[in-house]
Motif scaffolding. Structure first.
Motif, PDB file in Angstrom:
ATOM      1  N   ALA A 182     -14.643  -2.011  -7.130  1.00  0.00           N
ATOM      2  CA  ALA A 182     -14.256  -2.053  -6.041  1.00  0.00           C
ATOM      3  C   ALA A 182     -12.587  -1.357  -5.706  1.00  0.00           C
ATOM      4  O   ALA A 182     -11.852  -1.326  -6.472  1.00  0.00           O
ATOM      5  CB  ALA A 182     -14.195  -3.424  -5.186  1.00  0.00           C
ATOM      6  N   VAL A 183     -12.669  -0.602  -4.387  1.00  0.00           N
ATOM      7  CA  VAL A 183     -11.284  -0.049  -4.121  1.00  0.00           C
ATOM      8  C   VAL A 183     -10.802  -0.932  -2.794  1.00  0.00           C
ATOM      9  O   VAL A 183     -11.648  -1.191  -2.038  1.00  0.00           O
ATOM     10  CB  VAL A 183     -11.245   1.427  -3.777  1.00  0.00           C
ATOM     11  N   ALA A 184      -9.755  -1.301  -3.042  1.00  0.00           N
ATOM     12  CA  ALA A 184      -8.641  -2.112  -1.795  1.00  0.00           C
ATOM     13  C   ALA A 184      -7.787  -1.318  -1.368  1.00  0.00           C
ATOM     14  O   ALA A 184      -6.521  -1.248  -1.731  1.00  0.00           O
ATOM     15  CB  ALA A 184      -8.547  -3.491  -2.700  1.00  0.00           C
ATOM     16  N   PRO A 185      -7.982  -0.712  -0.260  1.00  0.00           N
ATOM     17  CA  PRO A 185      -6.936   0.161   0.225  1.00  0.00           C
ATOM     18  C   PRO A 185      -6.025  -0.796   1.211  1.00  0.00           C
ATOM     19  O   PRO A 185      -6.046  -1.621   1.526  1.00  0.00           O
ATOM     20  CB  PRO A 185      -7.525   1.053   1.389  1.00  0.00           C
ATOM     21  N   ARG A 213       5.539   4.225   3.803  1.00  0.00           N
ATOM     22  CA  ARG A 213       4.517   5.082   4.487  1.00  0.00           C
ATOM     23  C   ARG A 213       3.242   4.591   4.624  1.00  0.00           C
ATOM     24  O   ARG A 213       2.830   3.663   3.826  1.00  0.00           O
ATOM     25  CB  ARG A 213       4.431   6.542   4.137  1.00  0.00           C
ATOM     26  N   LEU A 214       2.461   4.715   5.318  1.00  0.00           N
ATOM     27  CA  LEU A 214       1.220   4.540   5.519  1.00  0.00           C
ATOM     28  C   LEU A 214       0.153   5.305   4.440  1.00  0.00           C
ATOM     29  O   LEU A 214       0.828   6.463   4.042  1.00  0.00           O
ATOM     30  CB  LEU A 214       0.278   4.722   6.816  1.00  0.00           C
ATOM     31  N   GLY A 215      -0.852   4.827   3.910  1.00  0.00           N
ATOM     32  CA  GLY A 215      -1.654   5.644   3.114  1.00  0.00           C
ATOM     33  C   GLY A 215      -2.359   6.890   4.070  1.00  0.00           C
ATOM     34  O   GLY A 215      -2.519   6.692   5.159  1.00  0.00           O
ATOM     35  N   ALA A 216      -2.838   7.807   3.358  1.00  0.00           N
ATOM     36  CA  ALA A 216      -3.604   8.835   3.996  1.00  0.00           C
ATOM     37  C   ALA A 216      -5.068   8.752   3.255  1.00  0.00           C
ATOM     38  O   ALA A 216      -5.281   8.144   2.267  1.00  0.00           O
ATOM     39  CB  ALA A 216      -2.952  10.048   3.575  1.00  0.00           C
ATOM     40  N   PHE A 240      -6.144  -1.880  -6.259  1.00  0.00           N
ATOM     41  CA  PHE A 240      -5.400  -1.909  -5.089  1.00  0.00           C
ATOM     42  C   PHE A 240      -4.578  -0.427  -4.809  1.00  0.00           C
ATOM     43  O   PHE A 240      -3.807  -0.186  -5.714  1.00  0.00           O
ATOM     44  CB  PHE A 240      -4.280  -2.979  -5.035  1.00  0.00           C
ATOM     45  N   ALA A 241      -5.375   0.123  -3.899  1.00  0.00           N
ATOM     46  CA  ALA A 241      -4.486   1.576  -3.613  1.00  0.00           C
ATOM     47  C   ALA A 241      -3.605   1.239  -2.462  1.00  0.00           C
ATOM     48  O   ALA A 241      -4.175   1.374  -1.107  1.00  0.00           O
ATOM     49  CB  ALA A 241      -5.363   2.652  -3.471  1.00  0.00           C
ATOM     50  N   ASN A 242      -2.273   0.809  -2.533  1.00  0.00           N
ATOM     51  CA  ASN A 242      -1.566   0.514  -1.317  1.00  0.00           C
ATOM     52  C   ASN A 242      -0.222   0.696  -1.436  1.00  0.00           C
ATOM     53  O   ASN A 242       0.645   0.079  -0.456  1.00  0.00           O
ATOM     54  CB  ASN A 242      -1.839  -1.226  -0.940  1.00  0.00           C
ATOM     55  N   GLY A 243       0.258   1.528  -2.193  1.00  0.00           N
ATOM     56  CA  GLY A 243       1.624   1.976  -2.292  1.00  0.00           C
ATOM     57  C   GLY A 243       2.452   0.895  -2.556  1.00  0.00           C
ATOM     58  O   GLY A 243       3.985   0.826  -2.279  1.00  0.00           O
ATOM     59  N   GLY A 244       2.165   0.087  -3.295  1.00  0.00           N
ATOM     60  CA  GLY A 244       2.722  -1.127  -3.789  1.00  0.00           C
ATOM     61  C   GLY A 244       3.351  -2.317  -2.936  1.00  0.00           C
ATOM     62  O   GLY A 244       3.950  -3.312  -3.051  1.00  0.00           O
TER      63      GLY A 244
END
Length: 246
Positions: A182-185, A213-216, A240-244
């Motif tokens: 699973a990817v968790a943006p 920033r927001l993710g793209a 988790f793809a969330n910029g930290g």
């Protein structure tokens, strides 16, 4: 339309949406033949397919309600007929309705569960039956399962269920050489995320991540493509793809 013997085939549900479209474009660039799924916006899906073909890619549009098992069976049949099989399923289709638990309408709750939970289950079920060895099933959760923002309770309830079924499916497919993740943006600049939020709320969420920033959508597509391609030793995980952010 046909594919060469070595071409990998992907079905992207919600492929006409913000993250879904970015995933389609990334997989096309990576050499996949892609089925672009849509629920209500066929014109947008057809445009994405036309653009992919104009760029030399292989793509078709397939429609249907992800929570309707007959429609999804037909969608998978169409992909197999057109491209000869399915190697990767990226299940981005979903709806977001926010509100406090105490006041949340049960009709809205049922709609969330139908698309986000039943829909993921139906698509995962077909994927488990059809994805070829060496393939990948990629579902979508949310970073809010960790950040636990108020008003996200019903949405997180559904996405937590998605994570649970994803982890178990990975174990159930033992011996098939199929990864299930699973990817968790985190906060990502898509119409689904931005709808109903004030500029101040969006700015606060953008500043919350250490990257500021927001993710793209393309950021999330990179993660999905990683799981779809080279990441053969990542299985039964939520990324988790969330910029930290969390």
């Amino acid at each position: 339309m046909s594919t060469t013997q070595n071409t990998r085939v992907a079905l992207v549900t919600g492929g006409s949406g913000g993250i879904g479209k970015a995933v389609v474009e990334k997989l096309i660039a990576d050499g996949f033949a892609v089925a672009v799924h849509y629920a209500g916006n066929q014109a947008r899906a057809d445009t994405i397919v036309a653009d992919a073909r104009a760029a030399g890619g292989r793509a078709i549009a397939v429609g249907g309600d992800v929570a309707d098992e007959i429609a999804m069976e037909a969608a998978f049949d169409r992909v197999e007929t057109e491209f000869g099989g399915v190697d990767v399923v990226v299940n981005t289709a979903g709806v977001m309705i926010l509100g406090p638990i105490a006041d949340f309408g049960l009709d809205d709750f049922d709609r969330l569960m139908r698309t986000n939970v039943r829909g993921t289950f139906v698509v995962s079920q077909q994927a488990a039956r059809r994805v070829r060895g060496g393939g990948a099933i990629i579902n979508f959760s949310t970073t809010v399962t960790r950040t636990q923002f108020p008003t996200y309770g019903p949405y997180v309830a559904g996405k937590s269920a998605v994570e649970g079924m994803t982890m178990i499916l990975a174990r159930e497919l033992r011996g098939r050489d199929i990864t299930v993740n699973a990817v968790a943006p985190g906060p990502t600049a898509t119409p689904l995320f931005l709808d109903g939020k004030s500029d101040e709320a969006v700015a606060a969420l953008a500043n919350a991540a250490p990257l500021g920033r927001l993710g793209a959508p393309e950021d999330i597509a990179e993660v999905a493509a990683f799981l779809a391609g080279p990441a053969r030793w990542i299985n039964g995980q939520t990324l988790f793809a969330n910029g930290g952010l969390a």
